[in-house]
Design a protein around this motif. Structure first.
Motif, PDB file in Angstrom:
ATOM      1  N   GLU A 111      97.743  27.849  42.781  1.00 37.15           N
ATOM      2  CA  GLU A 111      98.896  27.661  42.073  1.00 37.15           C
ATOM      3  C   GLU A 111      99.299  28.470  41.116  1.00 37.15           C
ATOM      4  O   GLU A 111     100.696  28.470  41.019  1.00 37.15           O
ATOM      5  CB  GLU A 111      98.793  26.143  41.271  1.00 37.15           C
ATOM      6  N   GLY A 112      98.686  29.270  40.460  1.00 33.66           N
ATOM      7  CA  GLY A 112      99.227  30.362  39.581  1.00 33.66           C
ATOM      8  C   GLY A 112      98.357  30.476  38.474  1.00 33.66           C
ATOM      9  O   GLY A 112      96.982  30.364  38.491  1.00 33.66           O
ATOM     10  N   PHE A 113      98.903  30.924  37.364  1.00 29.93           N
ATOM     11  CA  PHE A 113      98.037  31.161  36.167  1.00 29.93           C
ATOM     12  C   PHE A 113      97.912  30.131  35.261  1.00 29.93           C
ATOM     13  O   PHE A 113      98.867  29.537  35.178  1.00 29.93           O
ATOM     14  CB  PHE A 113      98.402  32.607  35.611  1.00 29.93           C
ATOM     15  N   HIS A 114      96.620  29.785  34.553  1.00 28.48           N
ATOM     16  CA  HIS A 114      96.625  28.872  33.740  1.00 28.48           C
ATOM     17  C   HIS A 114      95.979  29.237  32.345  1.00 28.48           C
ATOM     18  O   HIS A 114      94.902  30.081  32.342  1.00 28.48           O
ATOM     19  CB  HIS A 114      95.911  27.727  34.186  1.00 28.48           C
ATOM     20  N   PRO A 202     100.389  32.998  30.593  1.00 26.86           N
ATOM     21  CA  PRO A 202     100.388  32.527  31.934  1.00 26.86           C
ATOM     22  C   PRO A 202     101.672  31.773  32.436  1.00 26.86           C
ATOM     23  O   PRO A 202     102.189  31.864  33.643  1.00 26.86           O
ATOM     24  CB  PRO A 202      99.386  31.408  31.964  1.00 26.86           C
ATOM     25  N   LEU A 203     102.170  31.240  31.482  1.00 25.66           N
ATOM     26  CA  LEU A 203     103.646  30.417  31.614  1.00 25.66           C
ATOM     27  C   LEU A 203     104.644  31.572  32.106  1.00 25.66           C
ATOM     28  O   LEU A 203     105.342  31.188  33.250  1.00 25.66           O
ATOM     29  CB  LEU A 203     104.215  29.758  30.541  1.00 25.66           C
ATOM     30  N   ASN A 206     103.757  32.796  35.733  1.00 25.26           N
ATOM     31  CA  ASN A 206     104.314  31.723  36.813  1.00 25.26           C
ATOM     32  C   ASN A 206     105.928  31.918  36.947  1.00 25.26           C
ATOM     33  O   ASN A 206     106.244  31.736  37.880  1.00 25.26           O
ATOM     34  CB  ASN A 206     103.728  30.407  36.222  1.00 25.26           C
ATOM     35  N   VAL A 207     106.565  31.622  35.950  1.00 24.86           N
ATOM     36  CA  VAL A 207     107.886  31.727  35.847  1.00 24.86           C
ATOM     37  C   VAL A 207     108.495  33.081  36.581  1.00 24.86           C
ATOM     38  O   VAL A 207     109.445  33.004  37.433  1.00 24.86           O
ATOM     39  CB  VAL A 207     108.724  31.537  34.672  1.00 24.86           C
ATOM     40  N   HIS A 210     108.035  32.896  40.470  1.00 24.68           N
ATOM     41  CA  HIS A 210     108.761  31.754  41.131  1.00 24.68           C
ATOM     42  C   HIS A 210     110.322  31.879  41.321  1.00 24.68           C
ATOM     43  O   HIS A 210     111.078  31.246  41.899  1.00 24.68           O
ATOM     44  CB  HIS A 210     108.545  30.436  40.896  1.00 24.68           C
ATOM     45  N   ASN A 211     110.798  32.950  40.703  1.00 27.73           N
ATOM     46  CA  ASN A 211     112.285  33.192  40.384  1.00 27.73           C
ATOM     47  C   ASN A 211     112.648  34.622  40.829  1.00 27.73           C
ATOM     48  O   ASN A 211     112.162  35.460  40.249  1.00 27.73           O
ATOM     49  CB  ASN A 211     112.916  32.829  39.031  1.00 27.73           C
ATOM     50  N   LEU A 214     113.658  37.750  38.273  1.00 29.23           N
ATOM     51  CA  LEU A 214     113.167  37.552  36.957  1.00 29.23           C
ATOM     52  C   LEU A 214     111.677  38.302  36.734  1.00 29.23           C
ATOM     53  O   LEU A 214     110.714  37.764  37.507  1.00 29.23           O
ATOM     54  CB  LEU A 214     112.776  36.312  36.481  1.00 29.23           C
ATOM     55  N   LEU A 217     109.162  39.080  32.073  1.00 21.79           N
ATOM     56  CA  LEU A 217     109.954  38.356  31.526  1.00 21.79           C
ATOM     57  C   LEU A 217     109.349  38.219  29.809  1.00 21.79           C
ATOM     58  O   LEU A 217     108.328  38.230  29.548  1.00 21.79           O
ATOM     59  CB  LEU A 217     109.909  36.704  31.842  1.00 21.79           C
ATOM     60  N   GLY A 218     110.418  38.055  29.031  1.00 24.28           N
ATOM     61  CA  GLY A 218     110.236  37.627  27.699  1.00 24.28           C
ATOM     62  C   GLY A 218     110.976  36.300  27.273  1.00 24.28           C
ATOM     63  O   GLY A 218     111.505  35.687  28.151  1.00 24.28           O
TER      64      GLY A 218
ATOM     65  N   GLU B 196     100.851  24.159  30.393  1.00 24.49           N
ATOM     66  CA  GLU B 196     101.534  25.214  29.768  1.00 24.49           C
ATOM     67  C   GLU B 196     102.967  24.978  29.472  1.00 24.49           C
ATOM     68  O   GLU B 196     103.658  25.252  28.349  1.00 24.49           O
ATOM     69  CB  GLU B 196     101.561  26.633  30.490  1.00 24.49           C
ATOM     70  N   THR B 222     114.147  35.751  29.504  1.00 24.91           N
ATOM     71  CA  THR B 222     114.867  36.957  29.580  1.00 24.91           C
ATOM     72  C   THR B 222     114.346  38.270  29.758  1.00 24.91           C
ATOM     73  O   THR B 222     113.143  38.359  29.256  1.00 24.91           O
ATOM     74  CB  THR B 222     115.804  37.003  28.428  1.00 24.91           C
TER      75      THR B 222
END
Lengths: 222, 222
Positions: A111-114, A202-203, A206-207, A210-211, A214, A217-218, B196, B222
């Motif tokens: 599913e991704g990173f946790h 991890p958040l 994941n973002v 999925h986008n 992007l 990211l920061g 998260e 961003t």
């Protein structure tokens, strides 16, 4: 001020070394368990800075040598090496020195990173528990994408969160972080507040995953 | 589209009801366990919208009545009421309806707020486990400050993260969220990635608490 970045040959260490050398007047030494590797990388960083017309130098040394005399020591090593690393440099630390913990624990599944919360409560707490008396630990730089940080052509315009139980140590790290152009340091309280901050790493991955469009990211708090 | 906001008399429910009524063409009904309370609050929201020259109406009803016929049902209730609430409205849900979970679990101590991860893994997972067959659960709106959302004079200019295991349901909620002016919805993957995101709520409260001038904080990626 003398800054040591242990694990400075790794990706987040590279970004911090380049940005701090480029944007601040501090003396930067990267550390590794392997002195030769640290020296080779430090030469690469210095060449990169020189190619941009920046008269800044990064030195390289074995971890304990890098930490000796440094006021701030960044532990840019994997979370499972934090304890060992602090132990290895303990004799080189003086009262009032500050350790900085940018690491997080993660696990990956389909599913991704946790966030993989350590038994101690957080990676920052592991570092705090390992630190010698009189040496404070501050968590910072968790939510910076390594590739973006290491690319001096990339604008930052982002925030980092600073946590710690000693206000003077936190102020030192806040000043250091804000020396990096485009980075704002925000106070997020004590070490007890570390898990939510370490979970940002991890958040962010994941973002980005999925986008479209992007990457690296920061975060800005606004 | 008909939207029900259960717990719509509470703070985050109020903000969502006002923003969705003000900025989107959807029909908004707020739900409560107490029909009279829901109707009274709905009248207040409609008066507030009218005072701004907005020809938008918010209706109020008991939870099950509010959910009946709604395509999207927002569970703006405390985490420990999620299971009960979904059970109470189960008969009013049709296949293809979407439940939205904006709630998080928190505990507070002397240091600040902390994410209280439920045994099920996340609040979103609790909702997903309670949902009837054919009804998907999407997590969203966690990182919106209630007071800022409810103040229609306040600009947003922030992001919300959307998670869920069904892409159609996620697309429905993404469109709904982006109908709110100044809100960008980003995909953060499946329900497994909820912890998260739910942990952002205590983080935002801690950051606001420790930095003068930063209140009702949101996040921009961003």
């Amino acid at each position: 001020m003398k800054i040591a970045i242990l694990g400075g040959t790794g990706d987040i260490g590279q970004g911090l070394a380049l940005r701090l050398a480029a944007d601040t007047p501090h003396t930067i030494t990267i550390g590794s368990r392997d002195a030769e590797k640290a020296e080779t990388k430090a030469e690469e960083y210095t060449t990169e800075l020189d190619s941009r017309g920046l008269d800044a130098e990064v030195a390289g040394a074995e971890n304990e040598v890098a930490a000796a005399g440094a006021k701030v020591v960044v532990l840019a090593v994997p979370p499972y090496h934090i304890g060992d690393t602090v132990e290895a440099i303990a004799d080189a630390l003086d009262e009032g020195d500050v350790l900085v913990s940018p690491a997080t624990g993660m696990k990956r599944d389909d599913e991704g990173f946790h966030y993989h919360k350590p038994g101690a409560g957080s990676v920052t707490r592991i570092a705090a528990d390992a630190a010698p008396d009189g040496v404070d630990v501050v968590g910072a730089f968790h939510n910076l994408a390594a590739a973006r940080l290491a690319n001096l052509d990339a604008d930052l315009g982002i925030d980092t969160l600073v946590i710690g139980d000693d206000e003077d140590a936190k102020a030192t790290v806040t000043d250091l972080a804000e020396g990096i152009e485009g980075l704002r340091a925000l106070d997020a309280g004590g070490v007890a507040n570390a898990p939510e901050i370490e979970a940002l790493t991890p958040l962010l991955i994941n973002v980005a995953e999925h986008n479209d469009g992007l990457n690296d990211l920061g975060i800005q708090f606004t």
